[in-house]
Structure formats: structure tokens, C-alpha cells
Scaffold this motif. Structure first.
Motif, PDB file in Angstrom:
ATOM      1  N   ILE A  68      -1.987   1.629  -3.211  1.00  0.00           N
ATOM      2  CA  ILE A  68      -1.998   1.263  -4.706  1.00  0.00           C
ATOM      3  C   ILE A  68      -1.352   2.351  -5.436  1.00  0.00           C
TER       4      ILE A  68
ATOM      5  N   ARG B 217       1.843  -2.330  -5.802  1.00  0.00           N
ATOM      6  CA  ARG B 217       0.863  -2.818  -4.515  1.00  0.00           C
ATOM      7  C   ARG B 217       1.734  -2.893  -3.177  1.00  0.00           C
TER       8      ARG B 217
ATOM      9  N   TRP C 292       1.257  -3.737   1.048  1.00  0.00           N
ATOM     10  CA  TRP C 292       0.177  -3.936   2.093  1.00  0.00           C
ATOM     11  C   TRP C 292       1.008  -4.215   3.472  1.00  0.00           C
TER      12      TRP C 292
ATOM     13  N   LEU D 168      -5.915  -7.708  -3.272  1.00  0.00           N
ATOM     14  CA  LEU D 168      -5.243  -6.620  -4.237  1.00  0.00           C
ATOM     15  C   LEU D 168      -4.907  -6.964  -5.642  1.00  0.00           C
TER      16      LEU D 168
END
Length: 779
Positions: free
Chosen positions: A253, A483, A485, A518
């Protein structure tokens, strides 16, 4: 006889007592430039204060040797194919399998070419290891039980430790390439790309691109037809994957979405779980002209901080699953192939001989039905010592510098997520990358035609790989939504995919679920990141529950009362993989049996004696199977089945048989019953009577392979870390089992309960419970 047993037990007890690691007092370490302070907190989290990075390395070697030498020894011997010299005949087959990789030879070559700073670091660490062993009043207790003297540590052994991680993370990925190549030859590219897709509808790539090589429609019966294939459900074990691994999770983040303005990095690396754990928690402080710090996870056997934070940047990894292995097709009698013989030492038995074939490209690992040999060209075989830069990563002070060092390192190719103190985040690939030369590595590569009398390797796809320049590595820096991932599935497409290739990406279930979680919040704290790591909502089963509910209407599946019971379970299920949930286990097993029945029919199409291992297709099978079901493509059904419902009905019958075996009620067949933690010490496999002393007690676990909270009996999160650089005191770090490898240590299983129950234990060490001084020699 009784007296002999008592004498042996007494000797073992004495050995255990006197070989405990030193955690207080003082010890002399020749080679230190200045005194070093070592302290441990209540769970053994270790702080080392030193004047220089070399002193940190020496002290770390001392500590690792005293706490974890068996683990270190196992890893170097595993990579070198030398386990049988310690464990005897039970390890011979593994040694014979691994010797063709020649990692001992490669480690010696890499160590000889190290840059000066890394050479000094490995030498100081090796000295510290040997000093740690020498300081013990006896051999480490496992070696006493095995009546075996520990072999000294060498600098090259730390390179072997690195190679052991290559084996764990990349190992036999070439088998997937062999399978896809065989499907290409038997059915053509369209069928192969359909059955072994690069990605599926679950994908959540960072750049939003569609999966490459996607077959636009389901292949027709003219391409592949299974309708004449018999299906015997009792043979389902032939295609069952007894050991399914699920990679790791990492997500980031940016400062625009963190509650404090700094980047947040979360990382849980999913690996085989052992007692003691793979990692060792450490917090380093040293000077070298300025105050420096590195905190997080170290790997016993190596002197580097593997993952964590240095106050300026924080970083974490997932296995990239990009293509790092090429199969090179060699015609019979190729002139570059030679036969090599090596002795294999076997304790308690006659030594064996490893006989294998090796080519200019690498070891011969397989032969196809046409008699062609496959040579394995693997990045691990071509590592360059001069590129060893792992110690420099700890010194990076900003995002770009960290990316630069990761991209130029020789670690196994990994997705690395990085965040810095200013709130910036990035994803890129760490480790060496092949120059792909126009192919994505999904199928074996034939050589150009060579004259029969060629004495040199063919031109074109030569054995010496060309490396992708680090400046060309794909990277995503500060994405607009703040964000990132990562969960082992495909991360990127287009031209970037062409640079990385496909080394068997996993299904995108975890990546998609992490991405979605998220996006459900705008601001994150450390506890919010841990909550995502612990998420057990089974999003991926949302499309399988309706299939099961639909098939319950089929007559003959089960007695009416049992079908009512199944419906009631499904209607009351909240969608989570909880330990007390029979419904989760029901839907999960139904999906798994459907997969296995389809693969069994496909295996029968290939022939029961086929050398093609189709089990790797499981990783992405939800994609093609969903399309087959939705298209009602009945030519994919085996003999005797007229509708897709017939396949699903059989899967449900097998599921209910599994869950109600021995007269068990369906409602008590919970997921926790099927998924207990089973973490064992290596010695308890050899000496089971030691299990109560060495193995942590089992407990039902939530979570599963395709959920963010990955938990299986002996596989799962080897750590869970959440940290923001500069805010380490607010970070989270827990791991299974404990710091020490000695069962009488106060730190043997300390902290395990935090991991087991998902409690947010601290990233930094707490107040000191023990202190030790390491002093330089007076001479």
C-alpha cells in the motif's frame, strides 16, 4: 538390556543438557574488530549490535550454528546431493536424483568469482559458524544421537544454501514444460494452450492485461475427443496431486492509502513447515561510518537479511513462476553429451555411484517417446559470482536503488515488492532472467539443424545463455490506485510477458482475492494488512457452490435425507474455510474430485503407460474446465456419460463417500478435522519416540491453498510480516514453531501460538531476557 537402555537415555539427556546454545555470558570470536552485543527477547528474537557489517556476519554465523546447525547442514547437503553421508541409505535416492545438477561444483565456481565485499562477508560468516560449533561443549544434539561429527562450514556452503532455495522454489518446473510440449505434439497448439493456459478468468494481473495465448473457443471433437475413453473412479489416485504447493503472498500500500503516509509491505512466504522453522528472526544494528539497521528474517546458512526492512526500504517476495528453465531437445548421439560417474558416500552402507548424462546445455533430465533427450538449461547453472549483490540490498536507501540491486542479484527469480519511507511502492523481478529470444519457454526448444559431425554446440540456441539487461526488467512503480499484490500467478502481459515467459503460473484465486480486499478500504494500518493475510473467505468456490446445488437434483446420487442435509449445509454456509465448517470441506472436495475425474479421462486418452505427467495441469484447470462446463462440450466427457451433469454427479457421489466413510455423519466431517497442523522435526521421522519432545502439538487450522490464509497440515505461511520502513516498532512478524533448534531451549516453540492463532506479535524484538557479549581475541 534394561541397564543399557537406561544408560543410553541418560547419555542422551546429558548431551541435550550440555549442548544448549549459549544465550548469556561471554564468548571469544577471533576476527571481530570490536565487541559485539547479543540479546534475545521473550521469544528468542535476536538483536545484534556491532561496529561493522563483517562483525554482524561473524556473530550471525556463531548464532546460527549454535541454534540451527542441522537445518544449515541439511540445506547444503541437499543441494550438493550429499545427504546419504549423514543420514544413510534412506537418503541415497534423493542424492542420486540431485547429483546431475552439480551444485557443489557450481558453488565452488561462484565462490571463487565473488566480489571482494561479498567474499569477505561469506568468509566472516563461515568463520563464525565454525567458532559457534567449536564453542559448544559437545556436538549439537542431533549429531550426538546420530554419532556423527559435524563437518566444518565453508564459504561455498552458503552458496549451496542459496542453491537449496533454487531447488525449493524452481526445482522440477521443467516437467510442466515437458507436459505442455507433449500436448502440443499430440493435439496441436490450440488444445495445448486451452488445457494449459497462461491464465484464466481468475487472473488479477497488475497491468490489467488479458491472458496471452487464450484459445478463443473450446476445441472441438475434431481436435480432441474423450468419449471413447473408459473411466474407472478407483484409478483416481493416478492423477491425484498428493503434494500441492501454493506459493506465497505479498502486497503493498502506498503512502496515499496508509494511515501514516509511509508505504506498507505485507509478506507471507508459503513453504514446507518444519520444526524449527526455516527462518531465524534477527535485528541488526551496525555502524560502518554511519548508523545502519536491518531487521526481519535471516536464513541459517547464509549471512544476508532475506526479507524485512532497513528503516529506509521494506521488501518481501513471492515465487515468480516465470520461465527460468528451458528444455533443449537433443537428437540421439548429440556430440556434446557425456556420461559422468561420481561416488556417493553412504553412511552405514556401501557407497554408491551416481551415473548421469550431461550436455553443454546442462544435465539430461528426460527422454521422450521418440528417443530424443531433453537437456535442462536452468538459470541456476549459470550464476555469476561477480553478480552476487545480496549484501548491498540491505544498504539501499530508496526505491530505485533497491530495485537496481534486486534486478542485478543472483537469487532465484522472485516477484519483489518494495516500499520506501516516502510512501513509494514498486513491483519488479529479482534475480537473473534469460533473454527469451522470441519464445516463452512453454515447450521444449529444438536446436537448429547441425551437421552430424559437429564437434561444437549448434549456433542459435547455444548453451551459454544471454541475460536480459536489468534495465529491461518489467517494473510497476507507484500505480495510480496505490496498491500492488503478488501471489504467484501471472502479473503482467503484453511485451513484458514475452520477456518473462511462463514457468507454470498458479491460478489467480489468491491474487484476485487479495486485490479485491485491498480495494475495499481506503486507509490501512498494520492490523488491516494482517487481516488480509488471515482472510479465509473462499471466493474461488462461489462458482462451485451453485454447481453442487444444481446437481443435488439428480436422482441416485444419495438418499433423499442425505441430499436434504447437504442442501441445509450449503444454505447455512457463510463462505469461509472455518475449522468447524463441513460445508467448506464439501464444496472444496466436490471441486477437487471433478478436477481429478476430468484428468483421469484425459490420462486415459493419452494411454495408461504414457510418460506425460498431466498433474501439473491442475494449477490452471479451473479455467478450461469452467469453459467446458459452460459450453456443454460433451466430447470432453468419458465413455458412458451423456451430459456434464453425469460428471458432476459422479464427483458428488465420490465426495459424499469420502466424507461419510466409516458411518461418519456429514456434519462432523469438518474442515478442521481434515486440516490439522502437522509440523515435525526431521529427527522425529527417523526416531518417532522423540516426537513428543520435538514436534509442536497439532491443532485444527482454517485457511487453504487457494485462499490468502494458506494453511495445510505441513505447508503454509513460514512467516507473516507487515512493516512500514521507519515504523518498524508498529510492525508485525510471527512465524511457526520457534527460533531455536534445541528442544531444551526456552525459545524452541516460543511464539508459535501467535502464528497458529494469527495474533499480531511484534516486528521488532521486545525487552531483553538474555544478554551475551562476543569479544575479539586479545591477540
Amino acid at each position: 538390556m534394561t541397564m543399557l537402555v537406561l544408560a543410553v537415555a541418560a547419555a542422551a539427556a546429558i548431551a541435550l543438557a550440555i549442548t544448549r546454545p549459549q544465550i548469556s555470558g561471554a564468548a571469544t570470536l577471533p576476527g571481530l574488530s570490536a565487541p559485539v552485543a547479543v540479546q534475545r527477547d521473550a521469544i528468542g528474537h535476536t538483536t545484534v549490535d556491532a561496529s561493522s557489517r563483517l562483525d554482524i556476519a561473524r556473530a550471525t554465523g556463531f548464532i546460527h550454528a549454535q541454534e540451527r546447525f542441522l537445518s544449515m547442514d541439511f540445506r547444503r547437503r541437499l543441494a550438493a546431493g550429499e545427504l546419504a553421508a549423514l543420514f544413510g541409505p534412506s537418503a541415497v535416492e534423493r542424492d542420486l536424483k540431485l547429483r546431475p545438477q552439480r551444485f557443489r561444483l557450481h558453488a565452488q565456481r561462484v565462490a571463487a568469482a565473488l566480489p571482494d565485499d561479498e567474499r569477505a562477508l561469506l568468509a566472516a560468516y563461515a568463520d563464525g559458524v565454525n567458532q559457534g560449533l567449536a564453542a559448544m561443549p559437545g556436538w549439537p544434539f542431533p549429531y550426538f544421537l546420530m554419532l556423527q561429527r559435524p563437518e566444518p562450514w565453508k564459504s561455498e556452503d552458503s552458496i549451496l544454501t542459496l542453491y537449496s532455495m533454487y531447488l525449493v522454489l524452481q526445482g522440477e518446473r521443467w516437467r510442466y514444460e515437458s507436459t505442455v510440449g507433449a500436448l502440443h505434439e499430440l493435439f496441436g497448439a490450440s488444445v495445448a494452450n486451452f488445457l494449459a493456459p497462461v491464465g484464466t478468468h481468475y487472473d488479477a494481473p497488475l497491468d490489467g492485461t488479458p491472458a496471452p495465448l487464450r484459445t478463443p473457443s473450446v476445441p472441438g471433437p475434431e481436435d480432441i475427443d474423450l468419449r471413447s475413453m473408459p473411466l474407472d473412479p478407483t484409478q483416481i489416485d493416478h492423477v491425484r496431486m498428493h503434494w500441492e504447493r501454493s506459493g506465497s503472498n505479498a502486497f503493498a500500500i502506498s503512502g496515499t492509502h496508509s494511515a501514516h503516509g509511509g508505504a506498507l509491505i505485507a509478506n507471507d512466504m508459503h513453504l514446507v513447515l518444519l520444526a524449527p522453522n526455516l527462518w531465524y528472526r534477527m535485528h541488526w544494528r551496525w555502524r560502518d561510518g554511519q548508523n545502519r539497521m536491518a531487521s526481519g528474517l535471516t536464513l541459517p546458512g547464509s549471512p544476508w537479511m532475506v526479507a524485512g526492512s532497513n528503516g529506509h526500504i521494506a521488501w518481501g517476495f513471492t515465487n515468480s513462476n516465470i520461465d527460468s528453465q528451458d528444455l533443449i531437445v537433443l537428437e540421439p548421439g548429440h556430440p556434446s553429451v557425456e556420461t559422468i560417474e561420481e561416488p556417493v558416500e553412504v553412511r552405514f552402507a556401501r557407497d554408491r555411484k551416481a551415473i548421469y548424462r550431461h550436455s553443454a546445455w546442462g544435465p539430461i533430465v528426460a527422454q521422450d517417446r521418440q528417443g530424443r533427450e531433453y537437456a535442462l538449461r536452468w538459470t541456476a547453472h549459470w550464476l555469476e559470482g561477480k553478480a552476487m549483490r545480496l549484501g548491498r540490498i540491505e544498504l539501499a536507501t530508496n526505491l530505485q536503488q533497491a530495485m537496481h540491486e534486486f534486478q542485478r542479484s543472483i537469487m532465484p527469480s522472485q516477484n519483489v515488492l518494495i516500499g520506501d519511507r516516502g510512501g513509494n511502492i514498486a513491483w519488479t523481478i529479482a534475480g537473473p532472467l534469460f533473454q527469451r529470444d522470441g519464445h516463452d519457454g512453454r515447450i521444449p526448444q529444438p536446436l537448429p539443424h547441425c551437421p552430424a559431425d559437429a564437434s561444437a554446440p549448434c549456433a542459435g540456441l547455444g548453451p551459454q545463455p544471454r541475460w536480459l539487461p536489468p534495465d529491461d526488467y518489467p517494473a510497476i512503480v507507484n500505480p495510480p490506485d496505490g496498491r500492488l499484490w503478488s501471489a504467484n500467478s501471472r502479473h503482467i502481459g503484453g511485451k513484458a510477458y514475452a520477456l518473462l515467459g511462463d514457468g507454470r503460473y498458479t491460478g489467480g484465486m489468491r491474487a484476485r482475492q487479495i486485490r479485491d480486499r485491498l480495494r475495499e478500504r481506503d486507509r490501512f494500518r498494520e492490523a488491516d494488512m494482517l487481516a488480509v493475510q488471515l482472510d479465509t473467505r473462499a471466493d474461488f468456490l462461489d462458482e462451485w457452490r451453485p454447481r453442487l446445488q444444481h446437481i443435488l437434483n439428480e436422482p441416485g446420487i444419495a438418499p433423499l435425507a442425505e441430499r436434504h442435509h447437504v442442501r441445509a449445509l450449503l444454505e447455512s454456509w457463510d463462505g469461509y474455510a472455518r475449522t468447524d465448517s463441513a460445508a467448506y470441506r464439501l464444496v472444496r472436495t466436490f471441486r477437487k474430485r471433478t478436477h481429478e475425474l476430468f484428468l483421469l479421462a484425459l490420462q486415459n486418452r493419452l494411454g495408461t503407460t504414457s510418460d506425460i505427467d498431466i498433474r501439473p495441469l491442475r494449477w490452471q484447470l479451473d479455467g478450461p474446465l469452467t469453459r467446458i462446463l459452460e459450453a456443454d462440450a460433451r466430447h470432453f466427457l468419458p465413455q458412458g456419460m451423456q451430459r456434464m451433469d453425469d460428471l458432476l454427479a459422479l464427483a458428488l457421489r465420490l465426495t459424499l463417500e469420502d466424507m461419510t466413510a466409516n458411518g461418519r455423519e456429514l456434519s462432523v466431517a469438518t474442515w478442521g478435522e481434515a486440516n490439522p497442523s502437522t509440523i515435525r522435526h526431521p529427527l522425529s521421522h527417523i526416531l518417532p519416540w522423540l516426537s513428543p519432545l520435538l514436534d509442536p502439538p497439532g491443532a485444527p487450522q482454517a485457511g487453504d491453498l487457494n485462499l490468502p490464509r494458506v494453511e495445510r497440515p505441513s505447508f503454509g505461511a513460514s512467516n507473516r510480516t507487515v512493516v512500514s520502513p521507519g515504523r518498524e516498532a508498529q510492525g508485525i512478524l510471527h512465524m511457526p514453531t520457534g527460533q531455536s533448534g534445541h528442544p531444551l531451549s526456552p525459545y524452541y516453540n516460543a511464539g508459535h501460538e501467535d502464528w497458529l492463532h494469527g495474533r499480531p506479535s511484534a516486528f521488532l524484538p521486545g525487552p531483553a531476557r538474555s544478554r551475551m557479549a562476543l569479544r575479539p581475541s586479545e591477540h
